[in-house]
Design a protein around this motif. Structure first.
Motif, PDB file in Angstrom:
ATOM      1  N   HIS A 186      -2.014   7.555   7.121  1.00 31.82           N
ATOM      2  CA  HIS A 186      -3.045   7.299   6.123  1.00 31.82           C
ATOM      3  C   HIS A 186      -2.573   6.207   5.168  1.00 31.82           C
ATOM      4  O   HIS A 186      -1.581   6.384   4.474  1.00 31.82           O
ATOM      5  N   ARG A 187      -3.262   5.094   5.185  1.00 35.28           N
ATOM      6  CA  ARG A 187      -3.028   4.021   4.211  1.00 35.28           C
ATOM      7  C   ARG A 187      -3.976   4.354   3.061  1.00 35.28           C
ATOM      8  O   ARG A 187      -5.179   4.096   3.146  1.00 35.28           O
ATOM      9  N   LYS A 188      -3.426   4.966   2.013  1.00 35.98           N
ATOM     10  CA  LYS A 188      -4.243   5.535   0.940  1.00 35.98           C
ATOM     11  C   LYS A 188      -5.229   4.530   0.360  1.00 35.98           C
ATOM     12  O   LYS A 188      -4.850   3.459  -0.066  1.00 35.98           O
ATOM     13  N   SER A 230       0.830  -1.204   0.000  1.00 36.96           N
ATOM     14  CA  SER A 230       0.000   0.000   0.000  1.00 36.96           C
ATOM     15  C   SER A 230       0.864   1.253   0.000  1.00 36.96           C
ATOM     16  O   SER A 230       2.044   1.218   0.315  1.00 36.96           O
ATOM     17  N   SER A 231       0.234   2.363  -0.300  1.00 37.62           N
ATOM     18  CA  SER A 231       0.896   3.660  -0.290  1.00 37.62           C
ATOM     19  C   SER A 231       0.497   4.379   1.009  1.00 37.62           C
ATOM     20  O   SER A 231      -0.671   4.349   1.405  1.00 37.62           O
ATOM     21  N   TYR A 232       1.473   5.024   1.654  1.00 40.85           N
ATOM     22  CA  TYR A 232       1.234   5.656   2.960  1.00 40.85           C
ATOM     23  C   TYR A 232       1.640   7.120   2.957  1.00 40.85           C
ATOM     24  O   TYR A 232       2.540   7.525   2.230  1.00 40.85           O
ATOM     25  N   LYS A 233       0.969   7.857   3.824  1.00 42.97           N
ATOM     26  CA  LYS A 233       1.326   9.246   4.072  1.00 42.97           C
ATOM     27  C   LYS A 233       1.156   9.470   5.568  1.00 42.97           C
ATOM     28  O   LYS A 233       0.177   9.014   6.161  1.00 42.97           O
TER      29      LYS A 233
END
Length: 156
Positions: free
Chosen positions: A55-57, A30-33
Protein backbone atom coordinates in the motif's frame (compact mmCIF):
# COMPACT_ATOMS: atom_id res chain seq x y z
CA UNK A 1 6.75 -20.46 -3.94
CA UNK A 2 4.71 -19.22 -6.87
CA UNK A 3 2.73 -15.97 -6.73
CA UNK A 4 0.31 -14.31 -9.09
CA UNK A 5 0.19 -10.59 -9.76
CA UNK A 6 -3.12 -9.65 -11.41
CA UNK A 7 -1.26 -7.12 -13.56
CA UNK A 8 2.00 -9.01 -14.26
CA UNK A 9 1.07 -12.68 -14.08
CA UNK A 10 2.90 -15.57 -12.47
CA UNK A 11 6.14 -14.90 -10.58
CA UNK A 12 8.32 -16.58 -7.98
CA UNK A 13 9.02 -15.09 -4.56
CA UNK A 14 12.22 -13.32 -5.63
CA UNK A 15 10.51 -11.76 -8.66
CA UNK A 16 7.65 -10.58 -6.44
CA UNK A 17 10.11 -9.03 -4.00
CA UNK A 18 12.02 -7.34 -6.85
CA UNK A 19 8.71 -5.90 -8.06
CA UNK A 20 7.79 -4.73 -4.53
CA UNK A 21 11.21 -3.10 -4.02
CA UNK A 22 11.02 -1.39 -7.43
CA UNK A 23 7.53 -0.09 -6.55
CA UNK A 24 8.75 1.30 -3.21
CA UNK A 25 11.93 2.78 -4.67
CA UNK A 26 9.96 4.22 -7.61
CA UNK A 27 8.43 6.85 -5.33
CA UNK A 28 10.65 6.84 -2.21
CA UNK A 29 9.11 9.99 -0.71
CA UNK A 30 5.79 8.15 -0.20
CA UNK A 31 4.85 6.17 2.88
CA UNK A 32 4.38 2.39 2.47
CA UNK A 33 2.84 -0.48 4.34
CA UNK A 34 3.00 -4.15 3.39
CA UNK A 35 0.11 -6.32 4.47
CA UNK A 36 0.02 -10.13 4.51
CA UNK A 37 -3.17 -12.11 5.10
CA UNK A 38 -4.38 -15.65 4.51
CA UNK A 39 -7.87 -17.07 4.10
CA UNK A 40 -9.09 -20.55 3.27
CA UNK A 41 -12.07 -22.38 1.88
CA UNK A 42 -12.91 -25.98 2.77
CA UNK A 43 -14.44 -28.26 0.16
CA UNK A 44 -12.99 -31.70 -0.64
CA UNK A 45 -9.64 -30.15 0.21
CA UNK A 46 -8.72 -26.93 1.95
CA UNK A 47 -7.63 -24.14 -0.39
CA UNK A 48 -5.40 -21.55 1.30
CA UNK A 49 -4.74 -18.19 -0.35
CA UNK A 50 -2.15 -15.78 1.02
CA UNK A 51 -2.30 -12.18 -0.21
CA UNK A 52 0.55 -9.67 -0.12
CA UNK A 53 -0.52 -6.05 -0.53
CA UNK A 54 1.88 -3.15 -0.95
CA UNK A 55 0.00 0.00 0.00
CA UNK A 56 1.45 3.32 -1.13
CA UNK A 57 -0.49 5.41 1.38
CA UNK A 58 -2.81 7.84 -0.36
CA UNK A 59 -1.68 6.70 -3.80
CA UNK A 60 -2.98 3.17 -4.35
CA UNK A 61 -1.62 -0.33 -3.96
CA UNK A 62 -0.42 -3.50 -5.67
CA UNK A 63 -1.12 -7.03 -4.61
CA UNK A 64 0.06 -10.57 -5.17
CA UNK A 65 -1.33 -13.89 -4.02
CA UNK A 66 -0.43 -17.56 -3.84
CA UNK A 67 -2.67 -20.61 -3.61
CA UNK A 68 -1.88 -23.71 -1.63
CA UNK A 69 -4.11 -26.78 -1.34
CA UNK A 70 -3.96 -29.11 1.67
CA UNK A 71 -5.95 -32.05 2.89
CA UNK A 72 -9.39 -31.19 4.26
CA UNK A 73 -9.08 -29.43 7.64
CA UNK A 74 -12.30 -29.75 9.61
CA UNK A 75 -11.22 -27.99 12.81
CA UNK A 76 -11.82 -24.23 12.65
CA UNK A 77 -9.14 -23.68 15.30
CA UNK A 78 -6.54 -25.66 13.35
CA UNK A 79 -7.46 -23.85 10.12
CA UNK A 80 -7.15 -20.35 11.69
CA UNK A 81 -3.81 -21.21 13.30
CA UNK A 82 -2.52 -22.62 10.02
CA UNK A 83 -3.66 -19.49 8.12
CA UNK A 84 -1.92 -17.30 10.70
CA UNK A 85 1.31 -19.30 10.61
CA UNK A 86 1.38 -19.12 6.78
CA UNK A 87 1.04 -15.33 6.97
CA UNK A 88 3.73 -15.08 9.66
CA UNK A 89 6.17 -17.23 7.70
CA UNK A 90 5.74 -15.11 4.57
CA UNK A 91 5.82 -11.88 6.60
CA UNK A 92 9.20 -12.88 8.09
CA UNK A 93 10.65 -13.66 4.64
CA UNK A 94 9.39 -10.34 3.28
CA UNK A 95 10.81 -8.43 6.27
CA UNK A 96 14.24 -10.01 5.74
CA UNK A 97 14.30 -9.11 2.05
CA UNK A 98 13.08 -5.58 2.72
CA UNK A 99 16.07 -5.12 5.03
CA UNK A 100 18.43 -6.49 2.38
CA UNK A 101 16.81 -4.15 -0.16
CA UNK A 102 17.45 -1.12 2.03
CA UNK A 103 13.83 -0.41 2.98
CA UNK A 104 13.79 -2.03 6.42
CA UNK A 105 11.65 0.79 7.84
CA UNK A 106 8.65 -0.40 5.79
CA UNK A 107 5.90 -1.54 8.16
CA UNK A 108 4.63 -5.13 7.71
CA UNK A 109 1.17 -5.97 9.07
CA UNK A 110 -0.41 -9.39 9.43
CA UNK A 111 -4.16 -9.59 8.82
CA UNK A 112 -5.98 -12.44 10.57
CA UNK A 113 -9.35 -13.78 9.47
CA UNK A 114 -10.93 -13.61 12.96
CA UNK A 115 -13.38 -11.15 14.48
CA UNK A 116 -15.65 -10.38 17.40
CA UNK A 117 -18.67 -11.74 15.48
CA UNK A 118 -19.02 -15.47 14.85
CA UNK A 119 -17.15 -18.59 15.90
CA UNK A 120 -13.64 -17.15 15.62
CA UNK A 121 -14.04 -14.68 18.51
CA UNK A 122 -12.73 -17.33 20.93
CA UNK A 123 -9.40 -17.42 19.04
CA UNK A 124 -8.66 -13.68 18.84
CA UNK A 125 -6.42 -13.41 21.90
CA UNK A 126 -4.32 -16.44 20.95
CA UNK A 127 -3.70 -15.60 17.28
CA UNK A 128 -3.15 -11.87 17.92
CA UNK A 129 -0.63 -12.88 20.62
CA UNK A 130 1.04 -15.21 18.14
CA UNK A 131 1.41 -12.35 15.62
CA UNK A 132 2.51 -9.62 18.03
CA UNK A 133 4.88 -12.06 19.73
CA UNK A 134 6.52 -12.52 16.33
CA UNK A 135 7.10 -8.77 16.07
CA UNK A 136 4.30 -7.81 13.68
CA UNK A 137 1.25 -5.61 14.02
CA UNK A 138 -1.95 -7.69 13.92
CA UNK A 139 -5.29 -6.63 12.45
CA UNK A 140 -8.58 -8.49 12.86
CA UNK A 141 -12.00 -8.05 11.24
CA UNK A 142 -13.27 -5.58 10.17
CA UNK A 143 -9.75 -4.17 9.57
CA UNK A 144 -8.17 -7.37 8.20
CA UNK A 145 -8.96 -6.70 4.52
CA UNK A 146 -5.95 -8.69 3.21
CA UNK A 147 -7.42 -11.89 4.65
CA UNK A 148 -11.15 -11.21 4.69
CA UNK A 149 -11.43 -9.48 1.29
CA UNK A 150 -8.43 -9.95 -1.01
CA UNK A 151 -7.40 -13.51 -0.10
CA UNK A 152 -11.04 -14.54 0.33
CA UNK A 153 -11.82 -13.56 -3.26
CA UNK A 154 -9.27 -16.04 -4.63
CA UNK A 155 -10.23 -19.03 -2.43
CA UNK A 156 -13.44 -19.56 -4.39
Amino acid sequence: MSFISPSKGKMNFEEMMDDILAYIKGLPCSSYKIVVGTDSQVRRETCFVTAVIVHRKGKGARFYYRKNTQRKIKSLRQKIFYETSMSLELGAKITNLLALGGVEDTNVEIHIDVGHQGETKELIREVVGMVTGSGFEAKIKPDSFAASSVADRYTK
